[in-house]
Write a protein that holds these residues in place. Sequence first.
Motif, PDB file in Angstrom:
ATOM      1  N   UNK A  73       0.841  -1.206   0.000  1.00  0.00           N
ATOM      2  CA  UNK A  73       0.000   0.000   0.000  1.00  0.00           C
ATOM      3  C   UNK A  73       0.870   1.247   0.000  1.00  0.00           C
ATOM      4  N   UNK A  74       0.553   2.142  -0.929  1.00  0.00           N
ATOM      5  CA  UNK A  74       1.293   3.399  -0.998  1.00  0.00           C
ATOM      6  C   UNK A  74       0.320   4.538  -0.657  1.00  0.00           C
ATOM      7  N   UNK A  75       0.630   5.232   0.449  1.00  0.00           N
ATOM      8  CA  UNK A  75      -0.296   6.265   0.942  1.00  0.00           C
ATOM      9  C   UNK A  75       0.392   7.619   0.918  1.00  0.00           C
ATOM     10  N   UNK A  76      -0.367   8.660   0.548  1.00  0.00           N
ATOM     11  CA  UNK A  76       0.169  10.026   0.603  1.00  0.00           C
ATOM     12  C   UNK A  76      -0.689  10.835   1.564  1.00  0.00           C
ATOM     13  N   UNK A  77      -0.022  11.492   2.513  1.00  0.00           N
ATOM     14  CA  UNK A  77      -0.762  12.358   3.457  1.00  0.00           C
ATOM     15  C   UNK A  77       0.030  13.640   3.645  1.00  0.00           C
ATOM     16  N   UNK A  78      -0.645  14.714   3.971  1.00  0.00           N
ATOM     17  CA  UNK A  78       0.058  15.975   4.252  1.00  0.00           C
ATOM     18  C   UNK A  78      -0.564  16.623   5.473  1.00  0.00           C
ATOM     19  N   UNK A  79       0.307  17.076   6.390  1.00  0.00           N
ATOM     20  CA  UNK A  79      -0.175  17.770   7.601  1.00  0.00           C
ATOM     21  C   UNK A  79       0.926  18.679   8.111  1.00  0.00           C
ATOM     22  N   UNK A  80       0.537  19.843   8.565  1.00  0.00           N
ATOM     23  CA  UNK A  80       1.512  20.795   9.136  1.00  0.00           C
ATOM     24  C   UNK A  80       2.714  21.008   8.221  1.00  0.00           C
ATOM     25  N   UNK A  81       2.483  21.287   7.011  1.00  0.00           N
ATOM     26  CA  UNK A  81       3.527  21.587   6.006  1.00  0.00           C
ATOM     27  C   UNK A  81       4.497  20.424   5.789  1.00  0.00           C
ATOM     28  N   UNK A  82       4.054  19.233   6.138  1.00  0.00           N
ATOM     29  CA  UNK A  82       4.895  18.054   5.913  1.00  0.00           C
ATOM     30  C   UNK A  82       4.095  17.001   5.151  1.00  0.00           C
ATOM     31  N   UNK A  83       4.659  16.549   4.040  1.00  0.00           N
ATOM     32  CA  UNK A  83       4.006  15.478   3.280  1.00  0.00           C
ATOM     33  C   UNK A  83       4.683  14.162   3.634  1.00  0.00           C
ATOM     34  N   UNK A 105      17.428   8.059   0.642  1.00  0.00           N
ATOM     35  CA  UNK A 105      17.578   8.937   1.811  1.00  0.00           C
ATOM     36  C   UNK A 105      18.380  10.192   1.446  1.00  0.00           C
ATOM     37  N   UNK A 106      19.482  10.002   0.700  1.00  0.00           N
ATOM     38  CA  UNK A 106      20.311  11.173   0.338  1.00  0.00           C
ATOM     39  C   UNK A 106      19.502  12.180  -0.489  1.00  0.00           C
ATOM     40  N   UNK A 107      18.710  11.663  -1.438  1.00  0.00           N
ATOM     41  CA  UNK A 107      17.899  12.541  -2.298  1.00  0.00           C
ATOM     42  C   UNK A 107      16.833  13.255  -1.468  1.00  0.00           C
ATOM     43  N   UNK A 108      16.180  12.496  -0.572  1.00  0.00           N
ATOM     44  CA  UNK A 108      15.140  13.109   0.268  1.00  0.00           C
ATOM     45  C   UNK A 108      15.763  14.208   1.123  1.00  0.00           C
ATOM     46  N   UNK A 109      16.947  13.941   1.661  1.00  0.00           N
ATOM     47  CA  UNK A 109      17.610  14.944   2.514  1.00  0.00           C
ATOM     48  C   UNK A 109      17.952  16.189   1.714  1.00  0.00           C
ATOM     49  N   UNK A 110      18.324  15.996   0.460  1.00  0.00           N
ATOM     50  CA  UNK A 110      18.634  17.171  -0.370  1.00  0.00           C
ATOM     51  C   UNK A 110      17.385  17.975  -0.692  1.00  0.00           C
ATOM     52  N   UNK A 111      16.213  17.379  -0.462  1.00  0.00           N
ATOM     53  CA  UNK A 111      14.962  18.123  -0.610  1.00  0.00           C
ATOM     54  C   UNK A 111      14.483  18.649   0.749  1.00  0.00           C
ATOM     55  N   UNK A 112      15.324  18.550   1.760  1.00  0.00           N
ATOM     56  CA  UNK A 112      14.924  18.985   3.108  1.00  0.00           C
ATOM     57  C   UNK A 112      14.052  17.954   3.807  1.00  0.00           C
ATOM     58  N   UNK A 113      14.064  16.715   3.320  1.00  0.00           N
ATOM     59  CA  UNK A 113      13.210  15.674   3.892  1.00  0.00           C
ATOM     60  C   UNK A 113      14.005  14.531   4.493  1.00  0.00           C
ATOM     61  N   UNK A 114      13.350  13.375   4.653  1.00  0.00           N
ATOM     62  CA  UNK A 114      13.986  12.222   5.309  1.00  0.00           C
ATOM     63  C   UNK A 114      13.281  10.939   4.869  1.00  0.00           C
ATOM     64  N   UNK A 115      14.002   9.826   4.907  1.00  0.00           N
ATOM     65  CA  UNK A 115      13.372   8.513   4.684  1.00  0.00           C
ATOM     66  C   UNK A 115      13.519   7.708   5.972  1.00  0.00           C
ATOM     67  N   UNK A 116      12.427   7.131   6.439  1.00  0.00           N
ATOM     68  CA  UNK A 116      12.471   6.343   7.680  1.00  0.00           C
ATOM     69  C   UNK A 116      11.914   4.944   7.424  1.00  0.00           C
ATOM     70  N   UNK A 131       9.444  11.682   3.981  1.00  0.00           N
ATOM     71  CA  UNK A 131       8.846  12.934   4.439  1.00  0.00           C
ATOM     72  C   UNK A 131       9.452  14.073   3.644  1.00  0.00           C
ATOM     73  N   UNK A 132       8.590  14.998   3.198  1.00  0.00           N
ATOM     74  CA  UNK A 132       9.074  16.139   2.413  1.00  0.00           C
ATOM     75  C   UNK A 132       8.326  17.396   2.852  1.00  0.00           C
ATOM     76  N   UNK A 133       9.022  18.507   2.913  1.00  0.00           N
ATOM     77  CA  UNK A 133       8.305  19.743   3.253  1.00  0.00           C
ATOM     78  C   UNK A 133       7.394  20.148   2.096  1.00  0.00           C
ATOM     79  N   UNK A 134       6.172  20.558   2.422  1.00  0.00           N
ATOM     80  CA  UNK A 134       5.258  20.995   1.332  1.00  0.00           C
ATOM     81  C   UNK A 134       5.531  22.469   1.042  1.00  0.00           C
ATOM     82  N   UNK A 135       5.096  22.902  -0.142  1.00  0.00           N
ATOM     83  CA  UNK A 135       5.376  24.292  -0.517  1.00  0.00           C
ATOM     84  C   UNK A 135       4.109  25.131  -0.520  1.00  0.00           C
ATOM     85  N   UNK A 136       2.959  24.518  -0.215  1.00  0.00           N
ATOM     86  CA  UNK A 136       1.696  25.259  -0.303  1.00  0.00           C
ATOM     87  C   UNK A 136       1.421  26.125   0.912  1.00  0.00           C
TER      88      UNK A 136
END
Length: 394
Positions: free
Chosen positions: A309-319, A364-375, A389-394
Amino acid sequence: MGDRDDAQSGRQRPEAASSGPEEAARQWQTTFDAIGDGICLLDGEGRIVRLNRALLELLGLVPGEILGRPPAPVLNEALGLLDVPGLLPAIEASRRRHSADLQSDERWYRVTVDPADDELGRPAGAVLIVSDITERKRLEEQGRLAERREVEAGQLRDHIRRMTELERLKTDFLNLASHELRGPLAVLRGYLTMLEDGSLGEPSSAMRAALGVMRGKVREMNVLVNQMLETARLEDSRLVLHLEDLDLREVLADARRAVEAQVGPGHRLQFRPGSRPVPVKGDRARLVTIVASLLDNALKYSPEGGRVTCTLRARDRLARISVADHGLGIPASEVPRLFTRFGRLLNAETRGIPGTGLGLYLAREMARRHGGEVRARSAPGRGSTFSVELPTSG
Ligand code: ADP
């Protein structure tokens, strides 16, 4: 105090009175007292008959407690030096200078015994010198420690130089191999397409089956070569992100298309992208690669099939994009290692599953370069959930 004065002047000492004029004895004592080391003279019987001021200060005794006694018990009582007795018989026997560095509690002393002769050259006692060498020993020890540290630091520098050189060779190899493989791979892909679309003649059904397998293998090689290229770019600091405004739901849709061919008969791939756009500023191709690589792993490491299952959620400027499977799972202690370059878990279950160990590292390296993280959350036999996890821009 009176005793100390007597010690300096040499008065009240039998041998001072009998060894010559008083004035000469006084001068001799003055010189004796000017010496910084503790000195005493021993008579033929090995008893202390004269001593200087430095020795009194060193021992913290008065002349009455010292004169007429052998030096060994005096030094033992005053300084706790136990090894002095051994020195004295040695000079008796050899009539040569003997010296020893002796330790007592926190301090070091050098005790030197020199045989003395009378004016006719006959053995006539000895001169015993006691020097406090604690500071010298401390400096020597510090010097030795500094030397040892310098040697160790040198070895460490060599080691780091060798490791850096090896890392550079690895990156050079990745760079070279991936560049050299790109050309032949493109040619193979071209011919494969021509074979598939009938440009080289209509393929038989047996050929079509073979072409399907070849297509899958060429895709695997393509992923591998791209991972090698991206790793080399990351390590040479040559990786440049091409940022644009994106809706993460499109990224999920692209990633889905990229892995569709890997979905086995036992797998059920579910997407829950949500109903609202999730805006991010990101490098589309790189974000698709991250999600595709997590999906690819979820399918690969669920060899028995099952739901992914692949889920997308966004909350508090974090996707958050989560990919959950019910596959082999990973012991928690192994998880950090799997995010390192070439980190793979090799056991009886995973041995036959192809991979490079670069996918999670790059994700993980790519996500970090986007200001995010892989867990990752996982347990052996119970499946895994990897999240980006990635910061949203909206
Ligand atoms: P690989 O090319 O080996 O799949 P990755 O870096 O993508 O490299 O993953 C590293 C290792 O992590 C894999 O070899 C596998 O052991 C483990 N792994 C990754 N994803 C999963 C998963 N969903 N379930 C179980 N193990 C996984």
